[in-house]
Motif scaffolding. Structure first.
Motif, short mmCIF file in Angstrom:
data_model
loop_
_atom_site.label_atom_id
_atom_site.label_comp_id
_atom_site.label_asym_id
_atom_site.label_seq_id
_atom_site.Cartn_x
_atom_site.Cartn_y
_atom_site.Cartn_z
N PRO A 262 -7.00 -44.34 -47.22
CA PRO A 262 -6.95 -42.86 -47.43
C PRO A 262 -5.44 -42.26 -47.65
CG PRO A 262 -8.53 -43.55 -45.77
CD PRO A 262 -7.64 -44.83 -45.96
N VAL A 263 -5.49 -41.18 -48.45
CA VAL A 263 -4.02 -40.52 -48.57
C VAL A 263 -4.76 -39.08 -48.31
CG1 VAL A 263 -2.33 -39.47 -50.18
CG2 VAL A 263 -3.15 -41.90 -50.20
N ILE A 264 -4.43 -38.64 -47.00
CA ILE A 264 -5.00 -37.33 -46.77
C ILE A 264 -4.21 -36.16 -46.85
CG2 ILE A 264 -6.11 -36.19 -44.69
CD1 ILE A 264 -6.68 -38.93 -43.30
N VAL A 265 -4.69 -35.42 -47.83
CA VAL A 265 -4.08 -34.05 -48.05
C VAL A 265 -4.97 -32.92 -47.43
CG1 VAL A 265 -2.86 -32.66 -49.75
CG2 VAL A 265 -3.10 -34.87 -49.97
N SER A 266 -4.84 -32.84 -46.17
CA SER A 266 -5.77 -31.65 -45.59
C SER A 266 -5.05 -31.29 -44.34
CB SER A 266 -7.02 -32.36 -45.38
OG SER A 266 -8.09 -31.47 -44.79
N ASP A 267 -4.19 -30.20 -44.43
CA ASP A 267 -3.32 -29.94 -43.20
C ASP A 267 -4.01 -29.67 -41.94
OD1 ASP A 267 -1.66 -30.31 -45.35
OD2 ASP A 267 -0.96 -28.21 -45.43
N TYR A 268 -5.32 -29.07 -42.06
CA TYR A 268 -6.01 -28.87 -40.76
C TYR A 268 -7.15 -29.71 -40.30
CZ TYR A 268 -3.14 -24.62 -41.83
OH TYR A 268 -2.16 -23.87 -42.24
N ILE A 269 -6.98 -30.95 -40.99
CA ILE A 269 -8.20 -31.82 -40.55
C ILE A 269 -8.09 -32.27 -39.16
CG2 ILE A 269 -6.88 -34.00 -41.20
CD1 ILE A 269 -9.33 -34.96 -42.76
N GLU A 270 -9.23 -32.35 -38.46
CA GLU A 270 -9.48 -32.85 -37.19
C GLU A 270 -10.04 -34.57 -37.56
OE1 GLU A 270 -8.03 -32.33 -34.81
OE2 GLU A 270 -7.53 -30.02 -35.23
N LEU A 271 -10.02 -35.28 -36.82
CA LEU A 271 -10.60 -36.88 -37.11
C LEU A 271 -11.25 -37.33 -36.04
CD1 LEU A 271 -7.41 -37.81 -38.82
CD2 LEU A 271 -9.32 -37.45 -39.93
N PRO A 272 -12.35 -38.07 -36.32
CA PRO A 272 -13.43 -38.45 -35.27
C PRO A 272 -12.70 -39.76 -34.70
CG PRO A 272 -14.37 -38.86 -37.50
CD PRO A 272 -13.00 -38.38 -37.71
N PHE A 273 -13.14 -39.74 -33.07
CA PHE A 273 -12.59 -40.89 -32.03
C PHE A 273 -11.22 -40.92 -32.16
CE2 PHE A 273 -16.57 -42.51 -34.56
CZ PHE A 273 -17.46 -41.97 -33.80
N GLU A 274 -10.32 -39.77 -32.25
CA GLU A 274 -8.76 -40.03 -32.41
C GLU A 274 -8.31 -40.12 -31.16
OE1 GLU A 274 -7.02 -36.55 -34.39
OE2 GLU A 274 -5.15 -38.16 -34.98
N ASN B 14 3.61 -28.23 -32.97
CA ASN B 14 3.41 -26.77 -33.67
C ASN B 14 4.09 -26.85 -34.98
OD1 ASN B 14 1.39 -25.57 -31.81
ND2 ASN B 14 3.22 -25.87 -30.21
N SER B 15 5.36 -27.16 -35.18
CA SER B 15 5.69 -27.01 -36.44
C SER B 15 6.14 -28.42 -36.76
CB SER B 15 6.86 -25.98 -36.69
OG SER B 15 8.07 -26.86 -36.42
N ARG C 135 2.48 -27.38 -41.46
CA ARG C 135 1.52 -26.40 -41.91
C ARG C 135 1.57 -25.21 -41.17
NH1 ARG C 135 -2.44 -28.19 -37.53
NH2 ARG C 135 -0.73 -28.64 -35.99
N GLU C 136 1.18 -24.02 -41.84
CA GLU C 136 1.26 -22.76 -41.32
C GLU C 136 0.13 -22.54 -40.30
OE1 GLU C 136 1.15 -19.88 -44.40
OE2 GLU C 136 2.56 -21.07 -45.60
N ASP D 44 -0.67 -24.19 -31.64
CA ASP D 44 -2.00 -25.13 -31.95
C ASP D 44 -2.57 -25.56 -30.46
OD1 ASP D 44 -3.69 -27.02 -33.07
OD2 ASP D 44 -2.22 -28.65 -33.45
N CYS D 45 -3.69 -24.97 -30.25
CA CYS D 45 -4.28 -25.38 -28.77
C CYS D 45 -5.87 -25.38 -28.86
CB CYS D 45 -3.96 -23.98 -28.06
SG CYS D 45 -2.23 -23.80 -27.66
#
Lengths: 459, 459
Positions: free
Chosen positions: A341-353, A453-454, B438-439, B444-445
């Motif tokens: 996977p090439v993930i382009v989704s800045d705010y993604i949360e992922l299962p079982f991380e 955070n950044s 990302r912005e 990020d909490c």
């Protein structure tokens, strides 16, 4: 993932006991009286069998060198499984939703099979809990609520959202009314009120599921796909569990390798999406020009699933841009296809991380970089075959986490994650009971804040 | 606390196997040849012993009725203990701090006994980890950092704060310099940098311990007394662990009862305090007039400890007002004295609240109510003897949680709590590795927010 995630057998020495049985020398001719001989042999066999079956030998679970590094050699502590009470909801909230779905499509309701869709976790979890013989699960079902650590509310909230077929006049079924009726039913339950809802588990996998009542159930553990449409005081990584979508295409059965994967990058899906998904159109414009990239506009259909299967099984990389919300089932289709996977989704949360390091199975690209013309394809072309094989091997390792039908798969992993919330759930219950009136400048929240955070793009 | 907190034995059926040995009928006269008889008897005894010793019968741990309520009767999952690596810090950060403390007081440094004080958790945790034979701990010490889940930094940060005696010219010792030197040392450790510090455990029990470098260690699990001087992005109930102070007075050895407890309410401590502790002076003014209340201004001394012991062992209730910070060791003195704590400290956080329901062992009164003349004493007088005995019984039950020297006491409970953070620690590590630029409108909490944002006084 380290070896802590795998339960270890307690009695690792059983193989030794077993081997020692080989040694007693048997006389050539029996001199035993039958009764005594039988009794002793039966006794020995009985002990042997009892011992062997209650302690299967497990040579691999705890090697000597492993043990010698530990200061304490006593056995690991045993954790009781979490006790979960499955609410006996009125039928209309479970099988009744399937019936309404089928009726709205003029389908027969004789076979109440859950209609296949990417939000079918609600079906798998419910089916799991009603299975009479459940094994190796991190949760046990209890039948007395007083015994329960947690209460599961099995409303099919995602299916309920789509009971009325799109584009048709709404029928008699109303998802909003169902949500309200669920709350009315819950409000009559003594256990729902007892602990402010903290010990209740709700499944709302579709980002819009339970939207009307979410503020009333937000203390519970929410099983969701992402936090795209949830506020920070409604859901969080701390309290809730991110579920994978069910993959919709068939897993790749072959071995790791690049020979059958001629195209560099594959994507098939809706070109036009809202929110973070707006990037899709730009990505189409950039990638359509690349010779070794297959990028196609397509919507859900049997034919497009067939084409997606073929594309994902014959490409090295699979693009996962954000959709209307940061997550999408395509990611899990890619994983079971061994297509990196090439993930382009800045705010993604992922299962079982907590157990999966996604940097080992996928490539994250921030949106700003991904939309630079030429960047994505040329960056992927620099990745050497050996590295691709490494990614594929890791994908193979984690595949089971995304297989809802695997006995050792998604369902148990979801329960494991729910279980890990228990100390915090209990803390919140006890703490809420004793808090006194006081002045607070903000909400009374306990937070875990990322150190990134950044952050930067990671390859 | 429910039975989940007690580990259960896996093989509850072993007693059955044992009993079955009684049944084989033995012949009156042996007809066995010695060699065969010996072999079989040795084999049987061997199996019996192996089985018995690796599966001690435990009739009480899992009753039949208990099991029959569970849908699944397979054994509970086994949890490996958390592996912790104790950093071999330069001596100056551990025993060296004791030496400096003794030297500054012209005491001999031959016996490096940790000076008794309420912040001695740092000593108990360090001592526990260096003990060669540790048993039944939720953590095992590992000697290879590569094996570790967590890294413990055993700097005596609370003792370091008080090395220079108050009121004397500062000597050669500087706590601030020590904090800086600790960071210099850590910055050279590969494991400190590897996971952004998330998997490191720091003890800073005194509210001022590590204050100079707290922002640099805040990703770690902080072992603290309260959050009074920590910001919301530095510490929280989600990430950190609240420690009890060591109690300074002797536990009450007698039974529950009110006969020896003639006074209603007892308090002895500093009348004047900053922050939330300002309420103390008002409480003195109100309570001094009550005939059955003993309230005394006093500072730390052997004599005042003797008087406090006597007072706490002969009163029904013990007042716990906020001090400079919301917590104070007096609460734990009261608990081990079976003197029901009356907590007037609106922002207090309490140790082990996931397993202890403090409403069963103490009374919470919001400050606004507590300062109403007459309210506190007359409210306490309405509590009947039976209710007092119930509180005392519960206090007896939880006493062990506050005994640092108990093998089954505070130290193991702290490790248990640290262990429960592991899934979130691993999640943060993996997530931070893959986050992209990302912005973000805010930090990020991920938060857990109390449902009691405006709450009531609870009795």
């Amino acid at each position: 993932m380290n070896d802590l995630s795998k339960p270890r057998k307690l009695h690792k020495s059983s193989s030794f006991h077993f081997k020692s049985l080989g040694s007693p020398r048997m006389p050539r001719k029996s001199l035993l009286k039958p009764s005594l001989a039988t009794a002793i042999v039966i006794l020995a066999l009985y002990l042997l069998f009892s011992f062997f079956f209650s302690n299967p030998p497990n040579l691999s679970s705890h090697t000597t060198s492993d043990v010698s590094k530990l200061a304490v050699k006593s056995g690991p502590p045993i954790q009781s499984p979490t006790k979960i009470f499955l609410y006996n909801l009125p039928r209309k909230f479970t099988y009744g939703v399937i019936e309404s779905y089928l009726t709205a499509r003029n389908s027969p309701t004789t076979d109440l099979k859950y209609p296949g869709n990417q939000h079918s976790a609600e079906w798998y979890l419910f089916s799991d809990l009603i299975t009479p013989e459940r094994v190796n699960s991190p949760v046990v079902r209890v039948f007395y609520p007083e015994d329960a650590d947690l209460f599961y509310v099995p409303f099919f909230s995602s299916l309920s959202l789509v009971v009325n077929p799109p584009g048709k006049a709404p029928g008699a079924y109303s998802d909003e009314r169902m949500q309200e009726e669920l709350m009315e039913w819950l409000d009559e339950q003594v256990y729902w009120k007892r602990n402010f809802g903290w010990d209740h588990v709700f499944i709302c996998q579709d980002p819009n599921a339970l939207y009307k009542v979410i503020d009333r159930v937000k203390n519970g553990v929410l099983l969701v796909s992402d936090f795209g449409r949830l506020n920070r005081d409604q859901a969080s990584l701390v309290k809730d569990v991110i579920l994978p979508y069910s993959h919709r295409i068939n897993p790749f059965k072959g071995e790791v390798g690049v020979d059958g994967r001629k195209s560099l990058l594959f994507f098939m899906g809706n070109r036009y999406r809202k929110e973070g998904g707006k990037v899709r159109d730009t990505l189409f414009q950039i990638l359509e020009k690349e010779p070794d990239v297959i990028i196609k506009h397509g919507t859900q259909s049997r034919e497009s699933r067939r084409m997606a299967t073929q594309g994902m099984h014959s490409s090295k990389f699979c693009l996962h841009p954000a959709g209307d919300t940061p997550s999408a089932c395509r990611l899990f289709d890619a994983i079971v296809s061994l297509c990196i996977p090439v993930i382009v989704s800045d705010y993604i949360e992922l299962p079982f991380e907590d157990v999966i390091d996604y940097t080992k199975i996928s490539i994250f690209v921030d949106t700003a970089s991904a939309v630079q013309p030429g960047y994505l394809a040329s960056m992927l072309r620099t990745i050497r075959t050996e590295r691709i094989l490494e990614y594929q091997k890791e994908l193979k390792e984690v595949k089971r986490y995304f297989e809802y039908e695997d006995k050792n798969g998604t369902v148990n992993e979801i329960w494991r994650q729910v279980t890990s919330k228990l100390p915090l759930i209990r803390l919140m219950i006890n703490r809420d009971k004793r808090l006194v009136q006081r002045e607070l400048p903000n909400l009374d929240c306990s937070c875990l804040c990322s150190s990134q955070n950044s952050s930067r793009s990671i390859l």
